[in-house]
Design a protein around this motif. Structure first.
Motif, PDB file in Angstrom:
ATOM      1  N   LEU A  37       0.721  -1.306  -0.003  1.00  0.00           N
ATOM      2  CA  LEU A  37      -0.222   0.151   0.097  1.00  0.00           C
ATOM      3  C   LEU A  37       0.950   1.285  -0.252  1.00  0.00           C
ATOM      4  N   ASN A  38       2.011   1.154   0.756  1.00  0.00           N
ATOM      5  CA  ASN A  38       2.916   2.402   0.762  1.00  0.00           C
ATOM      6  C   ASN A  38       3.394   2.566  -0.472  1.00  0.00           C
ATOM      7  N   VAL A  39       3.835   1.446  -1.157  1.00  0.00           N
ATOM      8  CA  VAL A  39       4.286   1.792  -2.670  1.00  0.00           C
ATOM      9  C   VAL A  39       3.532   2.095  -3.380  1.00  0.00           C
ATOM     10  N   LEU A  40       2.148   1.676  -3.317  1.00  0.00           N
ATOM     11  CA  LEU A  40       0.911   2.223  -4.085  1.00  0.00           C
ATOM     12  C   LEU A  40       0.872   3.646  -3.986  1.00  0.00           C
ATOM     13  N   ALA A  41       0.953   4.098  -2.748  1.00  0.00           N
ATOM     14  CA  ALA A  41       0.791   5.505  -2.324  1.00  0.00           C
ATOM     15  C   ALA A  41       1.756   6.438  -2.742  1.00  0.00           C
ATOM     16  N   VAL A  42       3.007   5.991  -2.770  1.00  0.00           N
ATOM     17  CA  VAL A  42       4.056   6.738  -3.206  1.00  0.00           C
ATOM     18  C   VAL A  42       4.238   6.990  -4.869  1.00  0.00           C
ATOM     19  N   SER A  43       3.432   5.885  -5.640  1.00  0.00           N
ATOM     20  CA  SER A  43       3.747   5.726  -6.818  1.00  0.00           C
ATOM     21  C   SER A  43       2.745   6.799  -7.364  1.00  0.00           C
ATOM     22  N   LEU A  44       1.363   7.073  -6.529  1.00  0.00           N
ATOM     23  CA  LEU A  44       0.410   7.896  -7.092  1.00  0.00           C
ATOM     24  C   LEU A  44       0.535   9.315  -6.366  1.00  0.00           C
ATOM     25  N   ASN A  45       1.773   9.551  -5.820  1.00  0.00           N
ATOM     26  CA  ASN A  45       2.097  10.780  -5.154  1.00  0.00           C
ATOM     27  C   ASN A  45       3.116  11.667  -5.925  1.00  0.00           C
ATOM     28  N   GLU A  46       2.764  13.016  -6.022  1.00  0.00           N
ATOM     29  CA  GLU A  46       3.806  13.665  -6.630  1.00  0.00           C
ATOM     30  C   GLU A  46       5.129  13.545  -6.119  1.00  0.00           C
ATOM     31  N   SER A  47       5.860  13.542  -7.219  1.00  0.00           N
ATOM     32  CA  SER A  47       7.397  13.091  -6.920  1.00  0.00           C
ATOM     33  C   SER A  47       8.244  13.987  -5.992  1.00  0.00           C
ATOM     34  N   LEU A  48       8.194  15.692  -6.191  1.00  0.00           N
ATOM     35  CA  LEU A  48       8.768  16.203  -5.297  1.00  0.00           C
ATOM     36  C   LEU A  48       8.317  16.249  -3.967  1.00  0.00           C
ATOM     37  N   ASP A  49       7.121  16.051  -3.863  1.00  0.00           N
ATOM     38  CA  ASP A  49       6.505  15.878  -2.547  1.00  0.00           C
ATOM     39  C   ASP A  49       6.938  14.697  -1.738  1.00  0.00           C
ATOM     40  N   THR A  50       7.035  13.629  -2.519  1.00  0.00           N
ATOM     41  CA  THR A  50       7.367  12.336  -1.832  1.00  0.00           C
ATOM     42  C   THR A  50       8.687  12.694  -0.946  1.00  0.00           C
ATOM     43  N   VAL A  51       9.711  13.546  -1.858  1.00  0.00           N
ATOM     44  CA  VAL A  51      10.998  13.726  -1.000  1.00  0.00           C
ATOM     45  C   VAL A  51      10.912  14.130   0.480  1.00  0.00           C
ATOM     46  N   LYS A  52       9.748  14.883   0.653  1.00  0.00           N
ATOM     47  CA  LYS A  52       9.665  15.500   1.786  1.00  0.00           C
ATOM     48  C   LYS A  52       9.217  14.290   2.968  1.00  0.00           C
ATOM     49  N   GLY A  53       8.882  12.981   2.604  1.00  0.00           N
ATOM     50  CA  GLY A  53       8.703  12.105   3.512  1.00  0.00           C
ATOM     51  C   GLY A  53       7.298  12.102   4.187  1.00  0.00           C
ATOM     52  N   GLY A  54       7.188  10.911   4.978  1.00  0.00           N
ATOM     53  CA  GLY A  54       5.842  10.912   5.447  1.00  0.00           C
ATOM     54  C   GLY A  54       4.624  10.371   5.052  1.00  0.00           C
ATOM     55  N   ILE A  55       4.773   9.937   3.773  1.00  0.00           N
ATOM     56  CA  ILE A  55       3.769   9.033   2.928  1.00  0.00           C
ATOM     57  C   ILE A  55       3.451   7.829   3.553  1.00  0.00           C
ATOM     58  N   THR A  56       2.266   7.417   3.961  1.00  0.00           N
ATOM     59  CA  THR A  56       2.115   6.118   4.542  1.00  0.00           C
ATOM     60  C   THR A  56       1.191   5.344   3.313  1.00  0.00           C
ATOM     61  N   ILE A  57      -0.140   5.188   3.707  1.00  0.00           N
ATOM     62  CA  ILE A  57      -0.726   4.590   2.692  1.00  0.00           C
ATOM     63  C   ILE A  57      -1.832   5.138   1.879  1.00  0.00           C
ATOM     64  N   PHE A  58      -1.756   6.672   1.860  1.00  0.00           N
ATOM     65  CA  PHE A  58      -2.446   7.248   1.084  1.00  0.00           C
ATOM     66  C   PHE A  58      -1.396   8.691   0.573  1.00  0.00           C
ATOM     67  N   PRO A  59      -1.818   8.846  -0.866  1.00  0.00           N
ATOM     68  CA  PRO A  59      -0.905   9.778  -1.348  1.00  0.00           C
ATOM     69  C   PRO A  59      -1.413  11.008  -0.929  1.00  0.00           C
ATOM     70  N   ARG A  60      -0.500  11.934  -0.904  1.00  0.00           N
ATOM     71  CA  ARG A  60      -0.933  13.276  -0.305  1.00  0.00           C
ATOM     72  C   ARG A  60      -1.167  14.325  -1.328  1.00  0.00           C
ATOM     73  N   LYS A  61      -0.248  14.160  -2.332  1.00  0.00           N
ATOM     74  CA  LYS A  61      -0.760  15.222  -3.586  1.00  0.00           C
ATOM     75  C   LYS A  61      -0.669  14.178  -4.956  1.00  0.00           C
ATOM     76  N   PHE A  62      -2.077  13.757  -4.866  1.00  0.00           N
ATOM     77  CA  PHE A  62      -2.489  12.800  -6.036  1.00  0.00           C
ATOM     78  C   PHE A  62      -1.886  13.004  -7.323  1.00  0.00           C
ATOM     79  N   THR A  63      -1.420  12.234  -7.901  1.00  0.00           N
ATOM     80  CA  THR A  63      -0.974  12.476  -9.493  1.00  0.00           C
ATOM     81  C   THR A  63      -0.886  11.136 -10.045  1.00  0.00           C
ATOM     82  N   THR A  64      -1.015  10.910 -11.612  1.00  0.00           N
ATOM     83  CA  THR A  64      -0.734   9.826 -12.317  1.00  0.00           C
ATOM     84  C   THR A  64       0.661   9.948 -13.151  1.00  0.00           C
ATOM     85  N   GLU A  65       1.145  11.335 -12.745  1.00  0.00           N
ATOM     86  CA  GLU A  65       2.517  11.786 -13.698  1.00  0.00           C
ATOM     87  C   GLU A  65       3.345  10.446 -13.633  1.00  0.00           C
ATOM     88  N   ASN A  66       3.680   9.967 -12.492  1.00  0.00           N
ATOM     89  CA  ASN A  66       4.649   8.941 -12.504  1.00  0.00           C
ATOM     90  C   ASN A  66       4.563   7.680 -13.389  1.00  0.00           C
TER      91      ASN A  66
END
Lengths: 296, 311
Positions: free
Chosen positions: A32-61
């Motif tokens: 679930l964590n991998v899924l959340a990160v894969s659906l989260n904005e890349s630059l936002d992910t770098v800040k850390g803290g993504i668990t099982i929900f994407p914070r800034k949703f995107t399909t860009e990746n």
């Protein structure tokens, strides 16, 4: 007295249920964590803290991984080797298994022993490599298919199943003048779908997940790269800084998204087909594994 | 006499002709096995040569046991052997106990739906590649937002993140853990079905006698799967040296090489990497021979055990 026992039981059940819940979480969380990160904005992910929900949703990746020719091509090769490998492997193992299930077959004993030995002794990496080289299978798609067509373990699993089918079914067909091939195709194959489905799953998963043969035989040929190998290259270069990083074309091209996000998106692409298939075949492979282990 | 012989041959050939389709269905694949599984074993001959590419078989230089002596006098080899054995023994112990505990525990879950869900989910990691599992473990154990470090810090066990992947001493544990995470559910299949085969009347009788859940597990469930456990244990002893190298290759990095290198990786690195084909082959041959010896020992044990159980 009786009250106390019920309470002990309830404590046991609660505790046991909790342990199972922990197993569930430990197994599922990483996915679930991998899924959340894969659906989260890349630059936002770098800040850390993504668990099982994407914070800034995107399909860009995902869009990014499917714009890189290398990855698209690797995806295509992975699908191709899975399809070709599964079909070829299934045809080969079911045919050989059928001949070995026929107790009147002359060569049955010899062929069985011949196959059993391969389960215990293998030539090893280097003689295998030199053989592929002599057969001109290096830098070739067929190195994914040919060596893996015959698998003794799968053959024995199918054979055990076919031996369990009532022989009378075949016998009456033979009396009617049917040939071995007709009996195999018309009678045995349709009755063996459960075990064939299991073996198809095993072969397909094996082909889809395989990366070492790509690394060993086709590592320098981008056209024959597979999704797992591309993922492995990204993993190695981002985590360990090994030699791989230096000639990793995919990573060099990427500027808008971080390797970490790409890694997660590819991981999801490789895992999703499996998740969609295996639960439906569960009852078959559970049975198959049990029979196989009991017999051997 | 000659006539009898001739008619035997005739019969054989006749039957062979009758079964021509069966031969047609099997011989092509037997030939594939001959090529891809047996010719590499013939390649073992290389370990007695100083094999060079581009020379024919008759031009190769014969060196006797020189390659094996070289292996046995290489310090690195003992390190690699230690790693191989350590990780395989750890994998064997954990790979048996944990799935058994899981199977027993799952069997005690009374809610059928919950049981089914846990079981299905537990198979998932088995179907995922080692590349993905390695990626997941790197992420879980990372010092930069890895869950394990986060939890340990929040609980106050550690002051700052531990660099799990850079600590050689932890490598064996990480590999074993990854293995359990991946295969626990899958390896429990056989134990679960063995438990299902236990006669439910035994449990009823135990309940009447006032046995609690733990005593039922101890006196009925565990003895009920004992024979399956022993058979599987003995079979897996034969594979002790052949633990594979995928997980070690994917999870390791130069910092932990002293703990991560196993026989196959050693063969790959010194054999293929440095074009010392004979040396690499000798290593492969060594591990294959040890496997076969272990298998025979295990088989002997098995015979001994089964004889005893019959008596």
């Amino acid at each position: 007295m009786k009250r106390k026992k019920i309470n002990v039981d309830r404590v046991f059940n609660t505790f046991n249920g909790l342990i199972m819940a922990i197993v569930l979480i430990v197994t599922l969380y990483p996915f679930l964590n991998v899924l959340a990160v894969s659906l989260n904005e890349s630059l936002d992910t770098v800040k850390g803290g993504i668990t099982i929900f994407p914070r800034k949703f995107t399909t860009e990746n995902y869009k990014v991984i499917f714009t890189y020719q290398n990855l698209l091509n690797a995806f295509f090769i992975s699908v191709l080797r899975t399809v070709v490998g599964t079909v070829a492997g299934l045809i080969a193992s079911s045919m050989v298994a059928y001949t070995l299930s026929r107790s009147d077959f002359q060569a049955r004993k010899f062929f069985s022993t011949f196959l059993v030995l391969t389960l215990y002794v293998s030539g090893g990496l280097i003689p295998g490599f030199l053989l592929m080289r002599d057969l001109h299978l290096i830098n070739s798609f067929w190195v994914y298919i040919l060596p893996a067509i015959v698998n003794a373990f799968y053959i024995f699993m199918i054979r055990t199943y076919m031996e369990g089918l009532p022989f009378e079914l075949q016998e009456s067909a033979f009396i009617d003048g049917a040939s071995d091939i007709t009996v195999f195709i018309k009678i045995i194959l349709p009755l063996s779908t459960p075990v064939l489905a299991t073996i198809a799953l095993f072969i397909a998963v094996g082909q889809w997940n395989s990366w070492f043969d790509t690394y060993l035989y086709n590592g320098s040929n981008d056209l024959l790269s597979t999704l797992q190998f591309e993922l492995m290259k990204i993993l190695q270069s981002t985590q360990t800084g090994s030699d791989m990083a230096r000639n990793n074309n995919v990573l060099e091209q990427m500027t808008t998204v971080t390797p970490d996000s790409i890694k997660m998106a590819i991981t999801i692409v490789t895992v999703v087909p499996i998740i969609m298939v295996y639960p439906f075949l569960q009852k078959y492979f559970v049975k198959g594994m049990t029979i196989g282990a009991v017999k051997s | 006499m000659a006539n009898v012989e001739a008619s035997k041959v005739d019969l054989f050939v006749k039957k062979m002709y009758q079964q021509r389709y069966l031969y047609l269905m099997s011989v092509p694949f037997i030939i594939l096995v001959l090529i891809f599984n047996y010719i590499p074993i013939w390649g073992w001959i290389m370990s007695f040569q100083n094999f060079k590419l581009g020379r024919t078989f008759f031009e190769q230089e014969w060196v006797g046991l020189a390659n094996f002596i070289q292996i046995l006098s290489d310090k690195q080899f003992y390190l690699v052997l230690r790693n191989t054995l350590a990780m395989s023994v750890m994998g064997l112990i954990a790979g048996f106990t944990i799935p058994i505990i899981f199977a027993v525990s799952l069997n005690e879950v009374s809610h059928t739906g919950y049981k089914k869900i846990v079981q299905t989910i537990s198979y998932l990691p088995h179907f995922v590649s080692w590349v993905v599992v390695a990626g997941i473990f790197y992420k879980l154990l990372s010092t930069d937002g890895g869950v394990v470090n986060d939890i340990l810090m929040k609980l106050g066990f550690i002051g700052e993140p531990i660099q799990f992947m850079a600590k050689g001493k932890l490598f064996w544990w990480i590999v074993t853990l990854a293995d359990i995470w991946k295969e626990m559910g899958w390896n429990s299949i056989i134990f679960i079905s063995a438990i299902t085969a236990i006669d439910p009347q035994l449990y009823d009788a135990a309940k009447v006698d006032g046995c609690g859940r733990f005593r039922q597990i101890w006196h009925i469930t565990l003895p009920g799967i004992r024979s399956v456990v022993i058979v599987l244990l003995i079979l897996s002893i034969g594979n002790l040296v052949r633990i594979g190298f995928e997980k070690q290759m994917l999870l390791s990095n130069p910092l932990v090489f002293d703990y991560s290198e196993v026989l196959d990786l050693y063969a790959l690195k010194y054999g293929l990497g440095l074009n010392r084909f004979s040396f690499g082959t000798a290593i492969g041959m060594f591990s294959s021979l040890v496997s076969v010896c272990l298998l025979f020992t295990a088989n002997g044990l098995f015979k001994h055990y089964s004889k005893e159980s019959v008596m």
